[in-house]
Design a protein around this motif. Sequence first.
Motif: not given
Lengths: 317, 523
Positions: A153, A169, A263-266
């Motif tokens: 992040m 993303t 999940a953080v970067f989709a």
Amino acid sequence: MTKRQIVLLASRLVQVLPVVVLATVVIFGLLQLVPGDPAAVIAGEYATAERIAEIRHQLGLDQPLWRQYLGWLFAAMHGDLSTSLITGQPVVEEVLRRLPNTLLIVCGALMLSISVGVPLGLTAATHVDSPVDRVVTTIASLGVAVPNFWFGMILVGFFALGLGLFPTTGAASLFQDPRAAVMHAALPSVALAMGGTAEIARQLRSAMIEVLGSQYVRTLHAKGLPQSSILWRHGLKNVSLTLLTVIGLVFNRTLGATVAIEAVFAIPGTGTLVVTSATNKDFPIVQGTVFVLVMIVIGCNLLIDLLCTVLDPRVDK
Amino acid sequence: MPFDNDHPWNAPVARRTVLRTLGSLAAASAWPALGYAQATPRRGGVLKIAAPFNPSTLDPITGGLGSDHMVLYPVFDTLVDFEPSTLAPKPGLATAWEFPDPKTLVMTLRSGVRFHDGEPFDAAAVKANLDRARTDPRSSVKGDLQSLQAVEVLAPDRVALRLSRPDTALPLILADRAGMMSSPKAVEARGKQHDRAPVGTGPFKVDKWNDNDVVVMSRNDAYWKPGQPYLDGLVFRIITDLNTGLRSVVAGENNFAYRLNPQQQVVADRMKGKVVVSSTPTIADYHLVFNYSRAPLADVRIRKAINYAVDREAFNRVALLGLGVPAQTMLPPGYWAHDSSVDNFYTHDPDRARRLLAEAGHPNGIEIQFYGYSDQSSQQRHEIIIEHLRQAGITAKLTTASSADMYQRFMVRGEGDMLLPLWTGRPDPSQPFLLIYGENGFNNAGKVPPPPEMVAAQNESQSAVDQESRKRAFAKLERLALEHALSCELAFIPGIEAFTPNVKGYVPNLLGKPKFNDIYLAS
């Protein structure tokens, strides 16, 4: 490949079989322990008990567990990983569509870990207890301690949102648009690489310190070999077994760490697939994906074992 | 900003009867002359949307998630449409409708409309769709169409719905899933595959759906609204993490993110210039639903005690950062069916709650089984409620698991005393009372019949044709639900969306389910 190596490969393959079966039993069993009923999820908010029972029957969820398991295992041996409970799509297709995205960031992270971790470890080993060593050890400790999703992040905040250098993303196909694929994979790879870099640097440092303190290195010094030659030709070759083993471990661990990073970067990869399917109780997808990942890990371990025999003939004795 | 014009909280709701409004609504439907569209909409471009949920299916009849609507609206027109800010019915695929007698609804259909596969949309198609919706074993909307007995084709553009009882809620029910029209030919030919490759009449056609990844739609060139849609396509990128979704909009990779949390509105507000934030009231609220089929909540005094113990203002302040609206009933202040005289029915009064408990024979407090969901923000809401109840002597023992699981255990299996779900609201105000308090209501966990005067008020709200009589019926329903403390309503959530500044023509709605059909992208 020598005859000895072929025999070794064959024996390892035989050993792998029970591991695979055990892994599938564990995956299957764990999913049964998870509370909740996939039929309830499929039936939606306004389902009656009858409708849920009907769905359970359609999906074979009312069969005894051993029968469900054996049915799945038999199909899996034939390359059929069943279909999603929720969408009815074949699991194999779903996994294969997402696997390249995951492997790209994992391989990127591994390359980064090696190319940064090895020089760091070597520098620290040749400058034991100097300020350089302390800096490297601190970086290594941080690398292990800082959670990679948090670091991810921070990277997004600075390089993607702040400077606009990278996308925040998503993922792109390496074959259709190599440049976009690399740009998308850059930040997740860096975030994932942190733990691996630290691990490689630490292990390499201690292994190299041991090698450099050994008697044959003293002999090499006495022969008048330059320091660089001792380090790169003799030292590195001797720690290569340790290095290879650590790289194998780092690869496997990074593969697991993709769950949070994706999940953080989709990123539509296998990590997010496992998470969303687990929350939806879409057991066949979880089983299928974990099965494929387990196979990759086992394959990676096998490859490392083989490389070790190439590098060190003592291993297969 | 485009969404400021019709604020439902301030809008004076001057509404005539459904019947009398029809004419004016039909006249007002000269598309695309909408109030907000000041500049000439630009044609072209693809709107990229960060969607927080994978659809359950893309067939309106078989899907079950409240979050599917955002992906369904672009593909399917509904028979009846609704005014975004008031949820008043307006013409959709049906241009007019009337009740010639209380048990018959006759609809006049728009002519010249075709499905994406070229099939004509006509009365036979409506009959096929409604028959499927009320009888197909996979239908998730049977409950909405309980009053519908038969559908009769009167003419190619006229259809009659025969009802088993008067049901004036039906037009707005047909503005939801049940009124979304699929091509009967495609449904038959594709079978279950229609779940994934649906065929509607809407402004966009589905090209591709990769699960948990992307839904791609392209322009329906033969759309019946002239000049529409403005966009060449829609791309829903499924990004389950809301923070990541918002980041993708800030970075300009996506154009639109919806269903954001109040916490994210605070973040998005700091990004002014990069994103536009729309925050509007909705009819969706958090509430505590009870199982009052057995002790302890069978005792109305204990249900009242819970209502007095809860501090709704504090709940709104902490859980929704003050961006929501405290709730008394399931109808929000300012909404046409809401009676403002009940606005302070329950105030925060822990002492009174204790006295009620003592009267009920529990002077030393009481323990109840509290069911909830395991995600992080649900846990925060539980903690607030548990603390409020504790101060009034009520010990709430919490059990959590995934939402689908807990919902099923509480509503179907009848476990637990109290559950804290989000009620997403329905277009017609009679639906929440029927679904949550009605004897056969799915969300009435104990299936305890409501008091007779409530049943009477419920029937009145569904059979009265003129709006004033309906309003009186709803006022009765609200007051009775509060007097019997049949649930504990906490707060209405805001509908929060963030989009890039080039997104124009977006109008938020009171349902909190964004429609993308009329959006265009400025250059």
